[in-house]
Every structure is written in C-alpha cells, then in structure tokens.
Motif scaffolding. Structure first.
Motif, PDB file in Angstrom:
ATOM      1  N   TRP A  52       0.772  -1.383   0.127  1.00 56.03           N
ATOM      2  CA  TRP A  52       0.263   0.065  -0.004  1.00 56.03           C
ATOM      3  C   TRP A  52       0.703   1.271  -0.001  1.00 56.03           C
ATOM      4  O   TRP A  52       1.918   1.106   0.232  1.00 56.03           O
ATOM      5  N   HIS A  53       0.286   2.477  -0.296  1.00 53.32           N
ATOM      6  CA  HIS A  53       0.941   3.761  -0.127  1.00 53.32           C
ATOM      7  C   HIS A  53       0.033   4.661   0.153  1.00 53.32           C
ATOM      8  O   HIS A  53      -1.135   4.851  -0.273  1.00 53.32           O
ATOM      9  N   THR A  89       9.639  11.102   0.929  1.00 54.93           N
ATOM     10  CA  THR A  89       8.682  10.367   0.064  1.00 54.93           C
ATOM     11  C   THR A  89       9.271   9.843  -1.392  1.00 54.93           C
ATOM     12  O   THR A  89      10.640   9.767  -1.339  1.00 54.93           O
ATOM     13  N   PHE A 103       4.317  10.088  -2.942  1.00 53.98           N
ATOM     14  CA  PHE A 103       3.833   9.237  -2.054  1.00 53.98           C
ATOM     15  C   PHE A 103       4.687   8.474  -0.783  1.00 53.98           C
ATOM     16  O   PHE A 103       5.902   8.816  -1.114  1.00 53.98           O
ATOM     17  N   LYS A 105       5.702   4.999   1.266  1.00 54.20           N
ATOM     18  CA  LYS A 105       5.555   3.517   1.495  1.00 54.20           C
ATOM     19  C   LYS A 105       5.982   3.289   2.945  1.00 54.20           C
ATOM     20  O   LYS A 105       6.987   3.652   3.296  1.00 54.20           O
ATOM     21  N   LYS A 134      -3.336   0.568  -3.282  1.00 52.30           N
ATOM     22  CA  LYS A 134      -2.820  -0.651  -3.650  1.00 52.30           C
ATOM     23  C   LYS A 134      -3.389  -0.962  -5.006  1.00 52.30           C
ATOM     24  O   LYS A 134      -3.025  -0.411  -6.052  1.00 52.30           O
TER      25      LYS A 134
END
Length: 659
Positions: A52-53, A89, A103, A105, A134
């Motif tokens: 996911w992020h 990021t 984004f 992680k 995701k």
C-alpha cells in the motif's frame, strides 16, 4: 490509448466512493513534544501495510488525492507555526493520470509546530484526510484527539467500560515462539491450483455461454462484419482481435469493485460467504435466474443501453468504436450470460481464498472463452462453415443450465441454515433435493416433459442422450450417498457436514471426534491430560474446511493422530449465535477502531485476527497447553503434508516436556 487511460482513471476514482471498511491498511499514532510553555510539536505517524502507499500533501494536481490536515480551532485556541512537514517520500510517474505522483511507503511521518493563543488549552483535535492505494484507492479520515499535558482526552469519542476492556484483554494470548507461525510461509497447497481451477470454471462458463441463443448467432455476423468492412484481410483480423481483447477487458473491469472490498476488510470473505440473509438473497436470485433459463421470462438490461452503445460505436469509430461494440455485445447477451456470471460469482464466493482474485481469474477466463471465437474465426473464416446451425439444441443448453443454477441455489440456502443454526436443511434433505433436481433434468433430457420455449418435439440427439445418461448416473450416485452406501467424496465440501444430520449423532464435531468449541475450555482440558492442542479455525459454510475434514482428517494415517494425540479446539468464525448479554463487549484494535462483539463468530474471528494475523479458513495451529507454538500454521493441504505436520508437532511437544 489515452481515452482508455482516462476511462480507467475515472473508474478507479468512482470506486473509492463506495469504500467502507472495518480494517485499515494504515495504522496511525501521534506524539506530542513540548518545546516551551506555549509551543508544542505534534508528530503523526502512519505504519503502512506492505503493498500500500499513502499520498503526500504535495503530490501533483491531476493525479491521486493529496493528504490534508484540518486543525480544529486553529487561529482561535492556537496558531500553526509554519507548514506541516513530511518524512521522505517516493516519486513515480502514473500512466493512468499522466503526472508524477508523490507518496509514502511503509511509513509516513508528518510534523507540525503550534503555539497556544489561549494558555489554558490542553486538548486539541486534528483531522487527517488521506488516500491510500494498492489495487484501488480508498479515501480515509483519521481523527487525532491530542492531549497536550498527557491527561486523558475528554470528548465525544466512544470509550470502553471496564468489562469491555477486561473481555478484550482476555482475547489476546501471550503466545510463545509466535515467529514459527510463518517461518516457512503459510502452507497452503490449494493456493495457485485453486486460482487455475476458478479460471477453468470461468473459461468453461464462457464456452457454455457461446452455445446460448444470445451469443452463438453473433459469431458469424460479427466476424463477417470485420472481414468485409475492413480494407484488407490483416486489418479485419486486427479489428477482430481487438474486439476480443475488449471483451476480456470488460469482464475484467466488472471484477474490480470486489478488490476494493476484499483488500480493505480482512473479514470480507466471511461476510459474503456466511451472512445469513445474503445467502438467502443469493438463493432467491439463483432461483430467479434458473426460471429465466427454463423460459418463463427473459432477463434483459434496458434496451436503451444497448442502443446508446451501438450508436457510440458507429459515431466514434476506430479502436474506441470497437470497444463500444464489445460493450454492446456484453449488454445484449446479458439474458444468457447474466445467470452464468451469477453462477461464477457464487462459485468464487464459496471457494476459499481471496474472493476478489478468484473472481478476477474467473471473469478473465469467461471473457477469454467468449472472445476466442471472434479472433480465431476472423483468422480462419473457412471454419465458419463447420459451425453447427442455430436450433433447438441451444434451448436444451439453457434448460440444463437452469437445473444447475437451482442446484447451486440450494447450496446458498444450506449455508444460511448452517450459519443460522436453523436445523432445517440438514444433510439428507440437501442431498434429497439434489436427487429430485437431477432426476427431473434426466427426465427432461429424455423428452418426458418440456418447457414453454421448447420447439416441436423431435428425435433425441446422441449428445442429448449422453448428457441424460450422465445426469441419471449422477442421480444414482446421490441416492447411494443418501443411504450411506457411498461417502460422496466427489462432492466433498458441498453438502452439509455428516454430523449435521436428521439422525441423532453422538458428537457435533467432525467425523465423531471429541472437540471443544470454546478456547479456554479446550486449553484447560489439554493441561489436564497434558496433550498438545490442534487449534482449528473453521466455519459452517467453509467449503475447504469440509474438504479437509472429509478427505484429509478421515484418512487412516491422520484420523488416529487427531483422535488420540491432540486436543481439538474448533472455533467457528461464522457462527451467528448471539453471545449472552454478559459476554457481549466492545473490542478496541491498536488502530483505535472499536468493534462490537455480539455473536460467537465475531468473537472467534477477532480472536484469530488479533493473535494470528489471519482471517481465512481453514487455518490450523499446533500449540502446547502453555501456548507455545509448535510449528508453522497450515491451511488446505494434502494428506501426506498434514500427517507430517501433525507428527512434527508431537515431536516438538515431547521435546518441550523433556526440557
């Protein structure tokens, strides 16, 4: 291609509007650092699940939504010093939105300094809106109730009473050697083979759909259109192949909403497969589908949809026009493909594993089977002459499908009965209903009776006689199972378990074994007899649980070990029996989410998630009475693997006793 990218982008954005989740792939916490009497530093940390992020506050416009903080009463009780800063990021170009997105992680950290305007302010509220992605993107809100002096926050947030706190703590186990659970990866021999089985079922469903009156006549018409309207043969073949690709794409897109719900809710499979009224609804829908195949009415989508798509394909032209042609086919053929797709949805719901992935594999298989003829016949148009002519045989195909839809419908009714503990639709009744259905199908195939849309009576074809004989043989097989002459292993997992019978049984546990359905009681007994524990997370409506019990547990090399060497604790995560009032409570997860525990299934489902970070069934754990994990966890495996796993647990238990 740009039109397709925009279409996919809009599709993903619209999916987010339906996001409702009990589980969060990002877990948030906050810290407060006092800098002076009036200045504080607020730190917000998010732990992000693998894969996911979360998007930055400063991600590019035109892409995914940025994170955004709202500081309640800022400018009134306190003021912000500078802007909210971020940890490191990642930047990556998005093919969908055609912008460079920013984004986080694994972890996101935001920091904001504030200065009090009112010196007596001790509590503030901060809201974080963010988008986490995701396979799909989900907008979320996180509320931080912050105490500047470390005191308990006083506000409108829900708090737990002492009884809920105590009962919640009792669910958490102090497991020893917990790292062993996944040391070799979760053993599940069903995994990939199950996906290919679902793909095969989808492909078979697509092949059957080809034989229906809604699709079969379209093959020569569509192929002729592409070969005759194109300037040359290669262009016609290319268009036909693109048409086939778009058919597959459309059915793939239909599965995407299920990824949204499945990926964000660890209990979604149980919710779908074990919800009583959802299973009853499936039963009603499948009966409705079946009678449409019997010819009593026809299911169609609004004709205006097909007309609009057809008009769009004519106006737009090119690749996008071909896409709308494929969409038109999907709409106009719905009366035949809809019930088959419903059966595919039912099959993937009943299968264990990731319901969204299962459905995607099934949908891709279905679309591929539908698409192949259009591409192949465009490449080899001479093959069109070998196609059988349309006729009454297609009606026979629909009726056979109707009987199969009815058989599947009663599986859902059986699920509702099992989960609801109604005690009505027991094993013998379920099998009896199937016997009646397949005898009726046999009589139909041999021409004993007919349905409204059947044509004039003709001599039976060899193929129809063959299917009739197979249906008769299956009916005999069911009758033998009904009278316990055979064990119906071919249907393992589909009928209710053998102990759910109209005949009184000595045990309500699988195969007559002794088992406990309460964890504490089972552990107490294991301590008393000094035996290791087999912890069995199972479900009334779990098909693979029944397969394991009927095919693996029943084996002569496994059954004695289960019976004599282990204490079996079977926890049913889909049991909807309400807990006594004194045992109902609210459970607070580490993320801050509060869940009401009101029935047995909710209790054991939460117990499994909290202690073993798992949500699927069957799920087997070996442990000592002192809660020492003996081996890695397993799920759906073969007899040899399961036997070795059990023996390994016994050996390790013996070693722990000798220490």
């Amino acid at each position: 291609m740009r039109v397709l990218k925009v279409f996919l982008g809009l599709f993903f954005i619209n999916l987010t509007l339906f996001a409702q989740t009990d589980a969060n792939p990002a877990v948030w916490s906050h810290e407060v650092h006092k800098l002076s009497d009036t200045e504080y530093e607020l730190v917000f940390k998010g732990k992000i699940m693998d894969g996911w992020h979360v998007y930055s506050q400063f991600t590019a416009e035109g892409g995914s939504l940025p994170s955004e903080f709202t500081f309640e009463k800022a400018g009134e009780d306190y003021e912000l010093i500078g802007s909210t800063t971020e940890s490191e990021t990642i930047k990556e170009y998005s093919d969908v939105f055609e912008v460079e997105e920013t984004f986080f992680k694994k972890e996101a950290i935001f920091t904001q300094k504030i200065k009090l305007i009112k010196p007596d302010v001790r509590q503030i509220s901060v809201n974080l809106f963010y988008q986490i992605c995701k396979e799909v993107c989900i907008p979320k809100d996180e509320v931080f109730e912050i105490s500047l002096d470390g005191s308990a926050f006083v506000g409108d947030t829900k708090t737990l009473d002492d009884r809920s706190v105590a009962l919640g703590e009792s669910l958490k186990l102090d497991l020893k050697n917990k790292e062993l659970l996944n040391q070799g990866g979760l053993v599940d021999s069903e995994g990939k083979s199950n996906l290919w089985m679902i793909f095969g079922l989808g492909f078979l469903g697509g092949l059957i759909a080809l034989l229906t009156p809604c699709v079969f006549p379209m093959i020569p018409l569509t192929v002729s259109f592409f070969t005759k309207q194109s300037q040359n043969k290669s262009k016609g073949i290319g268009n036909a192949v693109l048409y086939g690709f778009f058919i597959v794409l459309i059915y793939f897109l239909l599965s995407l909403p299920f990824h949204l719900f499945n990926s964000v809710d660890s209990q979604i499979l149980n919710t779908i497969a074990t919800n009583i009224w959802l299973n009853v609804l499936f039963f009603v829908i499948f009966v409705f589908f079946a009678f449409s195949f019997f010819g009593y009415y026809e299911l169609t989508l609004p004709s205006s949809w097909a007309n609009k798509m057809d008009s769009a394909s004519s106006k737009v032209g090119g690749g996008l026009g071909i896409f709308f042609m494929a969409l038109t086919l999907a709409i106009v053929s719905f009366s035949c493909t809809g019930p088959i797709l419903g059966g595919l949805l039912g099959s993937t719901t009943l299968a264990e594993g990731n319901v969204a992935t299962n459905l995607t594999m099934g949908m891709v298989g279905f679309g591929l089977a539908l698409a192949l003829p259009f591409a192949l016949f465009a490449m080899f148009p001479a093959w069109l002459h070998s196609l059988p002519k349309s006729g009454g045989w297609m009606t026979t195909v629909k009726v056979v499908l109707g009987f199969l839809e009815l058989a599947l419908a009663f599986k859902f009714l059986s699920n509702a009965d099992l989960v609801g503990n109604w005690g009505v639709f027991k094993r013998e009744i379920f099998i009896g209903v199937w016997v009646v259905l397949f005898i009726l199908m046999t009589l139909y195939l041999f021409g004993v009776f007919r349905f409204p849309h059947d044509g004039p009576r003709k001599n039976l074809s060899p193929a129809r006689k063959m299917v009739g004989l197979l249906s008769f043989a299956f009916s005999v097989y069911l009758i033998l199972g009904l009278f316990h002459v055979t064990d119906l292993k071919l249907l393992s997992g589909f009928p209710p378990p053998s102990f759910y019978s109209v005949v009184e049984t000595e045990s309500d546990c699988p195969l007559g074994l002794d088992c406990f359905k309460d964890f504490e009681e089972g552990v107490a007994y294991a301590k008393e007899v000094n035996k290791p524990i087999l912890l069995d997370f199972t479900g009334w409506a779990c098909v693979n649980c029944r397969k394991m019990e009927e095919n693996v547990w029943s084996d002569a090399s496994v059954y004695p070990i289960l019976k004599d060497e282990y204490v079996l604790i079977s926890l049913y995560v889909d049991d909807r029996k309400e807990l006594p009032e004194g045992e109902k409570f609210d459970f607070k997860f580490d993320s801050g989410r509060i869940k009401s525990i009101e029935n047995i299934g909710q209790k054991w489902g939460t117990f499994q998630t909290v202690n073993f970070n798992a949500a699927s069934q069957p799920y087997y754990v070996l442990m000592t009475p002192d809660l020492e994990i003996l081996n890695d966890a397993v799920q759906y495996v073969d007899v040899e693997t399961y036997q070795k796993w059990l023996k390994s647990g016994l050996e390790k238990h013996q070693l722990s006793m000798n220490k």
